[in-house]
Design a protein around this motif. Structure first.
Motif, PDB file in Angstrom:
ATOM      1  N   LEU A 229       0.827  -1.211   0.000  1.00 50.81           N
ATOM      2  CA  LEU A 229       0.000   0.000   0.000  1.00 50.81           C
ATOM      3  C   LEU A 229       0.860   1.259   0.000  1.00 50.81           C
ATOM      4  O   LEU A 229       0.579   2.231  -0.719  1.00 50.81           O
ATOM      5  N   MET A 230       1.916   1.245   0.794  1.00 54.06           N
ATOM      6  CA  MET A 230       2.765   2.426   0.877  1.00 54.06           C
ATOM      7  C   MET A 230       3.576   2.612  -0.400  1.00 54.06           C
ATOM      8  O   MET A 230       3.802   3.737  -0.847  1.00 54.06           O
ATOM      9  N   ARG A 231       4.000   1.508  -0.999  1.00 50.99           N
ATOM     10  CA  ARG A 231       4.750   1.597  -2.257  1.00 50.99           C
ATOM     11  C   ARG A 231       3.893   2.206  -3.369  1.00 50.99           C
ATOM     12  O   ARG A 231       4.392   2.947  -4.220  1.00 50.99           O
ATOM     13  N   GLU A 232       2.576   1.908  -3.321  1.00 56.36           N
ATOM     14  CA  GLU A 232       1.649   2.438  -4.324  1.00 56.36           C
ATOM     15  C   GLU A 232       1.033   3.769  -3.896  1.00 56.36           C
ATOM     16  O   GLU A 232       0.105   4.263  -4.527  1.00 56.36           O
ATOM     17  N   ASP A 233       1.555   4.317  -2.784  1.00 62.90           N
ATOM     18  CA  ASP A 233       1.118   5.627  -2.289  1.00 62.90           C
ATOM     19  C   ASP A 233      -0.357   5.632  -1.881  1.00 62.90           C
ATOM     20  O   ASP A 233      -1.070   6.618  -2.080  1.00 62.90           O
ATOM     21  N   HIS A 234      -0.821   4.520  -1.268  1.00 65.53           N
ATOM     22  CA  HIS A 234      -2.199   4.429  -0.780  1.00 65.53           C
ATOM     23  C   HIS A 234      -2.288   4.598   0.746  1.00 65.53           C
ATOM     24  O   HIS A 234      -3.359   4.424   1.310  1.00 65.53           O
ATOM     25  N   GLY A 235      -1.181   4.898   1.394  1.00 67.02           N
ATOM     26  CA  GLY A 235      -1.193   4.938   2.847  1.00 67.02           C
ATOM     27  C   GLY A 235      -0.873   3.576   3.424  1.00 67.02           C
ATOM     28  O   GLY A 235      -0.037   2.847   2.892  1.00 67.02           O
TER      29      GLY A 235
END
Length: 246
Positions: free
Chosen positions: A44-50
């Motif tokens: 999620l963080m890698r895809e900038d979703h938090g």
């Protein structure tokens, strides 16, 4: 990002569980959840979703996610259990060697055998829709401060995993009257809480709770399997603990 850590000192290998389920399988389930949670948040963080805690902001939504994932991990870890294939069926986990359940393809609306799981940040007062008589496993967790930066936020971690065989007398029932739309609930009362707190499978001693006298008993119980706690708090080391350490 911090990764949740399973601490062996918090693990009670002598905890009682039904249907041939072992404490070691609960340990595997906790570790499995931690791995899944860590992988999910990194994606999620890698895809900038938090991260999952910021995606599921409501505590009940987050508790449902953690509870469902932990239940699946316990079924995966134990050959003795399978997830109830009936959505919202009771109990959540069914014994695999139950012939009547197998004939229903383990899709059970309300069964008398199995393990119901609960997940909460609360230290007690866990609820169900009815006064249920069954084995329960409660996953109690802590999460990081949602105001922290997502990189620095403390990870979700289990602080207690408790198990007990509860009866209908271990609950209080709250119905509704007239035109009320209040959800009908049952809450675990003192007797049920004592059963659960007396049988920890995994427990951070900082989260032991209860009234004064029972709390002292829970700490003595904890000292029997947590050597660090026993060394730091000799006042809770009983003769039984000392014999067990020899």
């Amino acid at each position: 990002m911090q990764t949740p850590e399973f601490k062996e000192r918090f693990f009670n290998e002598d905890a009682e569980l039904p249907y041939g389920v072992t404490p070691g399988e609960v340990r595997a389930a906790i570790k499995g959840f931690y791995d899944f949670y860590d992988d999910l948040n990194r994606f999620l963080m890698r895809e900038d979703h938090g991260r999952i805690e910021t995606v599921l902001r409501a505590n009940n939504a987050l508790s449902d996610f953690i509870g469902n994932a932990a239940t699946e991990e316990l079924a995966n870890a134990s050959d003795a259990l399978i997830v109830n294939q009936k959505p919202d069926g009771f109990p959540d986990l069914l014994p695999t060697n139950h012939d009547a359940y197998a004939e229903q393809d383990f899709e059970v609306h309300h069964g008398e055998h199995g393990i119901e799981t609960k997940c909460s940040k609360s230290n007690g007062g866990w609820q169900a829709h009815n006064n249920e008589e069954a084995w329960f496993v409660v996953f109690r967790y802590e999460r990081g401060d949602p105001e922290d930066d997502i990189e620095d936020m403390a990870p979700i971690r289990f602080v207690q995993v408790l198990a007990a065989n509860l009866t209908e007398d271990d609950w209080s029932h709250s119905g509704r009257s007239g035109d009320s739309r209040r959800t009908i609930t049952s809450s675990i009362i003192k007797s049920g809480m004592d059963k659960l707190r007396s049988n920890p499978i995994y427990e951070d001693p900082e989260y032991i709770t209860g009234r004064a006298s029972p709390r002292e008993r829970y700490r003595e119980n904890h000292a029997e399997f947590d050597p660090v706690f026993a060394d730091e708090h000799p006042e809770y080391v009983t003769e039984q603990t000392e014999l067990g350490d020899d």
